[in-house]
Design a protein around this motif. Structure first.
Motif, PDB file in Angstrom:
ATOM      1  N   ARG A 258       0.827  -1.198   0.000  1.00 23.47           N
ATOM      2  CA  ARG A 258       0.000   0.000   0.000  1.00 23.47           C
ATOM      3  C   ARG A 258       0.862   1.249   0.000  1.00 23.47           C
ATOM      4  O   ARG A 258       1.892   1.310   0.668  1.00 23.47           O
ATOM      5  N   ALA A 259       0.429   2.245  -0.762  1.00 24.49           N
ATOM      6  CA  ALA A 259       1.146   3.516  -0.852  1.00 24.49           C
ATOM      7  C   ALA A 259       0.259   4.625  -0.275  1.00 24.49           C
ATOM      8  O   ALA A 259      -0.585   4.374   0.583  1.00 24.49           O
ATOM      9  N   GLY A 260       0.453   5.842  -0.755  1.00 25.17           N
ATOM     10  CA  GLY A 260      -0.344   6.950  -0.251  1.00 25.17           C
ATOM     11  C   GLY A 260      -0.009   7.266   1.202  1.00 25.17           C
ATOM     12  O   GLY A 260       1.150   7.223   1.624  1.00 25.17           O
ATOM     13  N   TRP A 261      -1.049   7.548   1.999  1.00 28.35           N
ATOM     14  CA  TRP A 261      -0.815   7.895   3.399  1.00 28.35           C
ATOM     15  C   TRP A 261      -0.315   6.717   4.213  1.00 28.35           C
ATOM     16  O   TRP A 261       0.208   6.899   5.320  1.00 28.35           O
ATOM     17  N   TRP A 262      -0.450   5.490   3.674  1.00 25.35           N
ATOM     18  CA  TRP A 262       0.065   4.312   4.362  1.00 25.35           C
ATOM     19  C   TRP A 262       1.592   4.362   4.486  1.00 25.35           C
ATOM     20  O   TRP A 262       2.176   3.648   5.316  1.00 25.35           O
ATOM     21  N   LEU A 263       2.234   5.194   3.663  1.00 23.50           N
ATOM     22  CA  LEU A 263       3.689   5.314   3.758  1.00 23.50           C
ATOM     23  C   LEU A 263       4.123   5.869   5.112  1.00 23.50           C
ATOM     24  O   LEU A 263       5.238   5.583   5.574  1.00 23.50           O
ATOM     25  N   LEU A 264       3.262   6.646   5.756  1.00 23.60           N
ATOM     26  CA  LEU A 264       3.609   7.222   7.055  1.00 23.60           C
ATOM     27  C   LEU A 264       3.758   6.142   8.136  1.00 23.60           C
ATOM     28  O   LEU A 264       4.808   6.070   8.795  1.00 23.60           O
ATOM     29  N   PRO A 265       2.737   5.278   8.350  1.00 25.84           N
ATOM     30  CA  PRO A 265       2.953   4.204   9.343  1.00 25.84           C
ATOM     31  C   PRO A 265       4.014   3.202   8.912  1.00 25.84           C
ATOM     32  O   PRO A 265       4.682   2.604   9.758  1.00 25.84           O
ATOM     33  N   GLU A 266       4.184   3.026   7.598  1.00 20.66           N
ATOM     34  CA  GLU A 266       5.249   2.139   7.135  1.00 20.66           C
ATOM     35  C   GLU A 266       6.614   2.696   7.534  1.00 20.66           C
ATOM     36  O   GLU A 266       7.485   1.966   8.037  1.00 20.66           O
ATOM     37  N   ALA A 267       6.798   4.002   7.312  1.00 24.02           N
ATOM     38  CA  ALA A 267       8.057   4.645   7.697  1.00 24.02           C
ATOM     39  C   ALA A 267       8.240   4.617   9.209  1.00 24.02           C
ATOM     40  O   ALA A 267       9.359   4.416   9.709  1.00 24.02           O
ATOM     41  N   LEU A 268       7.140   4.800   9.959  1.00 23.84           N
ATOM     42  CA  LEU A 268       7.216   4.724  11.412  1.00 23.84           C
ATOM     43  C   LEU A 268       7.675   3.341  11.847  1.00 23.84           C
ATOM     44  O   LEU A 268       8.527   3.203  12.734  1.00 23.84           O
ATOM     45  N   GLY A 269       7.107   2.301  11.231  1.00 27.00           N
ATOM     46  CA  GLY A 269       7.505   0.943  11.568  1.00 27.00           C
ATOM     47  C   GLY A 269       8.965   0.684  11.288  1.00 27.00           C
ATOM     48  O   GLY A 269       9.679   0.090  12.112  1.00 27.00           O
ATOM     49  N   VAL A 270       9.442   1.147  10.132  1.00 26.39           N
ATOM     50  CA  VAL A 270      10.858   0.974   9.786  1.00 26.39           C
ATOM     51  C   VAL A 270      11.735   1.712  10.787  1.00 26.39           C
ATOM     52  O   VAL A 270      12.784   1.205  11.219  1.00 26.39           O
ATOM     53  N   GLY A 271      11.303   2.919  11.176  1.00 23.96           N
ATOM     54  CA  GLY A 271      12.066   3.674  12.162  1.00 23.96           C
ATOM     55  C   GLY A 271      12.155   2.967  13.503  1.00 23.96           C
ATOM     56  O   GLY A 271      13.212   2.953  14.151  1.00 23.96           O
ATOM     57  N   LEU A 272      11.047   2.362  13.940  1.00 23.06           N
ATOM     58  CA  LEU A 272      11.052   1.622  15.196  1.00 23.06           C
ATOM     59  C   LEU A 272      11.965   0.401  15.110  1.00 23.06           C
ATOM     60  O   LEU A 272      12.668   0.063  16.074  1.00 23.06           O
TER      61      LEU A 272
END
Length: 310
Positions: A258-272
């Protein structure tokens, strides 16, 4: 159901890899550090029982990984391998602690929690979907060129630096690309087995490709562990493997995220995940896994220098 089967096999593979990691890292730092890549490093490690035991665990790990890739997409299976680091800490706590198990600090447990939560967040947000099981040669050629170029550049950058954090990070990045490429080739090879049996598997170039890249990745990992601290190589390896695997899953096998605004929680997950990997690599037990120390001094030679025991 197939996705959950893939997840189960991926977790089992990560557990086997974790045990292998504990044993291999203990042996890797008992050989002298060299100023360049050592082709004889593997030959030196062959004389160490801990390393041989660790290598034996690679076999069930590879079988579980192949089964996971047979049932699920690369973009789901490979990111689960970030669990190898916390599992290695937990296994090392028991195996390296002697009569009294090694204690993991609060920082270590915090790292475990961050990594697990980050992985779940990233995968839930991305929601990878399965694509094709086989990639045509027209897609493999640019993927191989890109991965080979990254490995060449990162290894070259590492060789220009002395032993230390930068060199370890460069070799860790090369290892991450090697592991991701190995998994992609293994997925294609398992498709060959499923569709044509052993005959097709052993006549498929992907089968020999994943064997070659797997050996290369192992060689790079051993040199990364020898070159510098775990705090430099492990976060790069942990996150890099997942991200490169995700990219290969999308470009080679038409897997979708999933793209769009889903990139935000995806990036958060990668950061964690990255934060957790950094915290875990800083705890004393993680450093012990990287250096082969277990609280006991290495045997000394008559000249007073640590020996090269097994």
């Amino acid at each position: 159901m197939a996705i959950w089967t893939a997840v189960l096999f991926a977790v089992l593979a990560a557990a086997c890899n974790a045990l292998s990691t504990v044993l291999q890292r203990r042996a890797a730092r008992t050989v002298p550090v060299a100023g360049r890549l050592r082709l004889g490093l593997i030959a030196d490690l062959l004389h160490r029982a801990a390393w041989l035991a660790g290598m034996l665990m690679v076999l069930p790990a590879a079988c579980f990984q192949a089964l996971a890739l047979l049932f699920g997409p690369l973009s789901v299976v490979q990111p689960i391998f970030v669990l190898e680091l916390p599992l290695a800490l937990l296994i090392g706590r028991v195996l390296l602690g002697g009569p009294v198990p090694v204690r993991i600090s609060r920082r270590g447990w915090a790292g475990v929690g961050l990594l697990v939560v980050g992985l779940g967040t990233a995968l839930a947000a991305a929601a990878p979907t399965a694509g094709r099981d086989h990639a045509p040669l027209s897609r493999w050629v640019p993927a191989l060129i890109a991965c080979g170029s990254v490995i060449f550049v990162t290894v070259g950058a590492g060789l220009r630096r002395g032993a230390g954090s930068v060199r370890a990070a460069c070799f860790g990045a090369a290892t991450a690309v090697g592991y991701a490429l190995t998994a992609a080739l293994l997925k294609d090879a398992t498709h060959a087995w499923a569709s044509g049996g052993p005959a097709r598997f052993f006549t498929s170039w992907q089968s020999y490709g994943f064997a070659l890249t797997g050996v290369l990745a192992l060689f790079m990992m051993e040199n990364a562990m020898q070159s510098g601290p775990l705090t430099a190589s492990q976060p790069v390896l942990t996150v890099g493997d997942a991200l490169v695997s995700l990219s290969l899953g999308v470009t080679l096998f038409d897997e979708e995220v999933r793209a769009g605004w889903w990139l935000l929680p995806e990036a958060l997950g990668v950061g964690l995940v990255l934060w957790g990997a950094v915290l875990m690599s800083q705890v004393s037990l993680a450093r012990d896994l990287a250096t082969g120390q277990t609280g006991e001094p290495l045997p000394r030679t008559p000249r007073g220098r640590p020996g090269r025991g097994g």
